[in-house]
Scaffold this motif. Sequence first.
Motif, PDB file in Angstrom:
ATOM      1  N   ILE A  22      59.849  39.246  -8.113  1.00 58.26           N
ATOM      2  CA  ILE A  22      60.670  38.578  -7.338  1.00 58.26           C
ATOM      3  C   ILE A  22      60.461  39.203  -6.003  1.00 58.26           C
ATOM      4  O   ILE A  22      61.630  38.848  -4.887  1.00 58.26           O
ATOM      5  CB  ILE A  22      62.200  38.949  -7.864  1.00 58.26           C
ATOM      6  N   ASP A  23      59.784  40.196  -5.643  1.00 58.40           N
ATOM      7  CA  ASP A  23      59.710  40.768  -4.184  1.00 58.40           C
ATOM      8  C   ASP A  23      59.690  39.763  -3.372  1.00 58.40           C
ATOM      9  O   ASP A  23      60.147  39.861  -2.211  1.00 58.40           O
ATOM     10  CB  ASP A  23      58.609  41.864  -4.212  1.00 58.40           C
ATOM     11  N   LEU A  25      60.082  36.686  -3.310  1.00 64.55           N
ATOM     12  CA  LEU A  25      61.411  35.884  -3.307  1.00 64.55           C
ATOM     13  C   LEU A  25      62.506  36.412  -2.430  1.00 64.55           C
ATOM     14  O   LEU A  25      62.974  35.733  -1.695  1.00 64.55           O
ATOM     15  CB  LEU A  25      61.748  35.520  -4.864  1.00 64.55           C
ATOM     16  N   CYS A  26      62.466  37.736  -2.684  1.00 62.45           N
ATOM     17  CA  CYS A  26      63.472  38.346  -1.914  1.00 62.45           C
ATOM     18  C   CYS A  26      63.364  38.387  -0.433  1.00 62.45           C
ATOM     19  O   CYS A  26      64.272  38.099   0.442  1.00 62.45           O
ATOM     20  CB  CYS A  26      63.657  40.056  -2.310  1.00 62.45           C
ATOM     21  N   GLU A  27      61.659  38.518  -0.125  1.00 57.90           N
ATOM     22  CA  GLU A  27      61.568  38.371   1.246  1.00 57.90           C
ATOM     23  C   GLU A  27      61.738  37.105   1.987  1.00 57.90           C
ATOM     24  O   GLU A  27      62.419  37.028   3.252  1.00 57.90           O
ATOM     25  CB  GLU A  27      59.843  38.782   1.216  1.00 57.90           C
ATOM     26  N   SER A  28      61.551  36.033   1.189  1.00 57.19           N
ATOM     27  CA  SER A  28      61.775  34.806   1.612  1.00 57.19           C
ATOM     28  C   SER A  28      63.443  34.635   1.826  1.00 57.19           C
ATOM     29  O   SER A  28      63.852  33.974   3.017  1.00 57.19           O
ATOM     30  CB  SER A  28      61.410  33.491   0.358  1.00 57.19           C
ATOM     31  N   ILE A  29      64.022  35.047   0.935  1.00 53.68           N
ATOM     32  CA  ILE A  29      65.475  34.818   0.807  1.00 53.68           C
ATOM     33  C   ILE A  29      66.009  35.653   2.091  1.00 53.68           C
ATOM     34  O   ILE A  29      67.104  34.966   2.925  1.00 53.68           O
ATOM     35  CB  ILE A  29      66.254  35.221  -0.311  1.00 53.68           C
ATOM     36  N   SER A  30      65.555  36.737   2.347  1.00 51.19           N
ATOM     37  CA  SER A  30      65.901  37.721   3.607  1.00 51.19           C
ATOM     38  C   SER A  30      65.656  36.662   4.868  1.00 51.19           C
ATOM     39  O   SER A  30      66.552  36.965   5.852  1.00 51.19           O
ATOM     40  CB  SER A  30      65.291  38.923   3.719  1.00 51.19           C
ATOM     41  N   GLN A  31      64.405  36.232   4.959  1.00 50.81           N
ATOM     42  CA  GLN A  31      64.101  35.599   6.181  1.00 50.81           C
ATOM     43  C   GLN A  31      64.927  34.254   6.484  1.00 50.81           C
ATOM     44  O   GLN A  31      65.104  33.908   7.431  1.00 50.81           O
ATOM     45  CB  GLN A  31      62.586  35.592   6.195  1.00 50.81           C
ATOM     46  N   VAL A  32      64.904  33.045   5.377  1.00 49.97           N
ATOM     47  CA  VAL A  32      65.400  31.761   5.617  1.00 49.97           C
ATOM     48  C   VAL A  32      66.535  31.550   4.779  1.00 49.97           C
ATOM     49  O   VAL A  32      67.016  30.400   4.763  1.00 49.97           O
ATOM     50  CB  VAL A  32      64.203  30.815   5.362  1.00 49.97           C
ATOM     51  N   GLY A  33      67.105  32.492   3.977  1.00 46.65           N
ATOM     52  CA  GLY A  33      68.342  32.115   3.225  1.00 46.65           C
ATOM     53  C   GLY A  33      67.632  31.450   1.926  1.00 46.65           C
ATOM     54  O   GLY A  33      66.615  31.316   1.614  1.00 46.65           O
ATOM     55  N   LEU A  34      68.679  31.107   0.911  1.00 44.07           N
ATOM     56  CA  LEU A  34      68.467  30.587  -0.233  1.00 44.07           C
ATOM     57  C   LEU A  34      68.410  29.135  -0.110  1.00 44.07           C
ATOM     58  O   LEU A  34      69.346  28.475   0.230  1.00 44.07           O
ATOM     59  CB  LEU A  34      69.635  30.825  -1.191  1.00 44.07           C
ATOM     60  N   ARG A  51      65.404  33.744 -11.630  1.00 46.89           N
ATOM     61  CA  ARG A  51      64.551  34.682 -10.626  1.00 46.89           C
ATOM     62  C   ARG A  51      65.375  34.551  -9.555  1.00 46.89           C
ATOM     63  O   ARG A  51      65.458  35.792  -8.518  1.00 46.89           O
ATOM     64  CB  ARG A  51      63.235  34.059 -10.303  1.00 46.89           C
ATOM     65  N   ARG A  52      65.916  33.633  -9.020  1.00 51.41           N
ATOM     66  CA  ARG A  52      66.814  33.495  -7.775  1.00 51.41           C
ATOM     67  C   ARG A  52      68.097  34.466  -7.822  1.00 51.41           C
ATOM     68  O   ARG A  52      68.340  35.308  -6.862  1.00 51.41           O
ATOM     69  CB  ARG A  52      67.018  31.972  -7.287  1.00 51.41           C
ATOM     70  N   LEU A  53      68.787  34.475  -9.094  1.00 52.59           N
ATOM     71  CA  LEU A  53      69.813  35.292  -9.137  1.00 52.59           C
ATOM     72  C   LEU A  53      69.204  36.758  -9.137  1.00 52.59           C
ATOM     73  O   LEU A  53      69.974  37.550  -8.634  1.00 52.59           O
ATOM     74  CB  LEU A  53      70.382  35.027 -10.543  1.00 52.59           C
ATOM     75  N   SER A  54      68.385  37.170  -9.676  1.00 57.37           N
ATOM     76  CA  SER A  54      67.781  38.242  -9.569  1.00 57.37           C
ATOM     77  C   SER A  54      67.474  39.122  -8.400  1.00 57.37           C
ATOM     78  O   SER A  54      67.713  40.337  -8.012  1.00 57.37           O
ATOM     79  CB  SER A  54      66.478  38.669 -10.448  1.00 57.37           C
ATOM     80  N   ALA A  55      66.606  37.940  -7.453  1.00 57.84           N
ATOM     81  CA  ALA A  55      66.404  38.337  -6.182  1.00 57.84           C
ATOM     82  C   ALA A  55      67.846  38.618  -5.447  1.00 57.84           C
ATOM     83  O   ALA A  55      68.024  39.737  -4.535  1.00 57.84           O
ATOM     84  CB  ALA A  55      65.763  37.315  -5.510  1.00 57.84           C
ATOM     85  N   LEU A  56      68.780  37.658  -5.532  1.00 58.50           N
ATOM     86  CA  LEU A  56      70.205  37.787  -4.720  1.00 58.50           C
ATOM     87  C   LEU A  56      70.858  39.061  -5.212  1.00 58.50           C
ATOM     88  O   LEU A  56      71.461  39.998  -4.312  1.00 58.50           O
ATOM     89  CB  LEU A  56      71.034  36.714  -5.169  1.00 58.50           C
TER      90      LEU A  56
END
Length: 307
Positions: A22-23, A25-34, A51-56
């Motif tokens: 998920i690393d 995925l975390c980076e992507s969410i931090s940059q552009v949101g979910l 996986r999205r839930l784990s990243a959030l």
Amino acid sequence: MEEISIDQLILENRYLRFDTDIDKLCESISQVGLIHPLIVNKDNKLLSGGRRLSALKKLGFNKVPIVRVDKGELIEELISIDENLIRLELKNTDLEIQLLRAKELYESLYPDSVEENRPRELTTEQVEALPLKFETQTAKKTGLSENSISMAIKRAEKSAPTVVKLRKEGLISTAQANELIKLDRDDQEKILPVVVDRPVSEIKDLIKNVKQMGLTQAIEIDSQTDNHSKRDFVELNKLAKKLNKQINKILSEDVEYQGPGHEKVYDSVIQVFQGMKQLLEQRRPDILVEFVNNQNINNNSEHSMNQ
């Protein structure tokens, strides 16, 4: 868009994957949101987005955006499987089983997708309105070929339990399994001790013999065959074909090379030539004599034409 507290989500869903790579995925969410919200049913059961839930969670979110669906058990199960199928690796036995289950659900929901169930004598418009076959639909989603999807389903349907177990342990390849499932499950179990560590070509020949003469006789004949020697000759055949192809390419394209080490190339060719000549002298002198005679005839013919 609706948001709910993470604590409200029901996570009892065998198809979901959590905390898996998920690393990024975390980076992507931090940059552009979910970009894609989680999907839940009317009871807050998470259907898609483990996986999205784990990243959030890792990023410290307490609430998550959701899309809520109320489609009934079959479609909701299909939604849960669907996210895995998009990332499907068809060598993974667990995902093959999910693929089989997805096909069962899909064809239950859309019986007209099954070829045998389709009405006859339809217009072009009616045919186009029919649901796609499961393999076709899944191929469009995943980018995989319909044939590879069909074979994955067949492996899930027909593999004996021990075949599945050995594949999970990496002791049997997908290609080997594709040959083994040509037999019924009982015969797969019985033949396994004979075929583990054998190349696919040998397994294919053995299974062909099983179908022709039965399991017991085929295994008995196989035990009397020196398969190691056979493999050596199969490998020699491959190398000879490859060498011949390369020589023909050099001659047909008139390739020249005078760079470093070019003399070693010709030394190696001479060694191969001498080895092949020695092999023929020892094992098939009749072929060698015939070849030499033909060469003499051709040379004499060319000499006569030049006079």
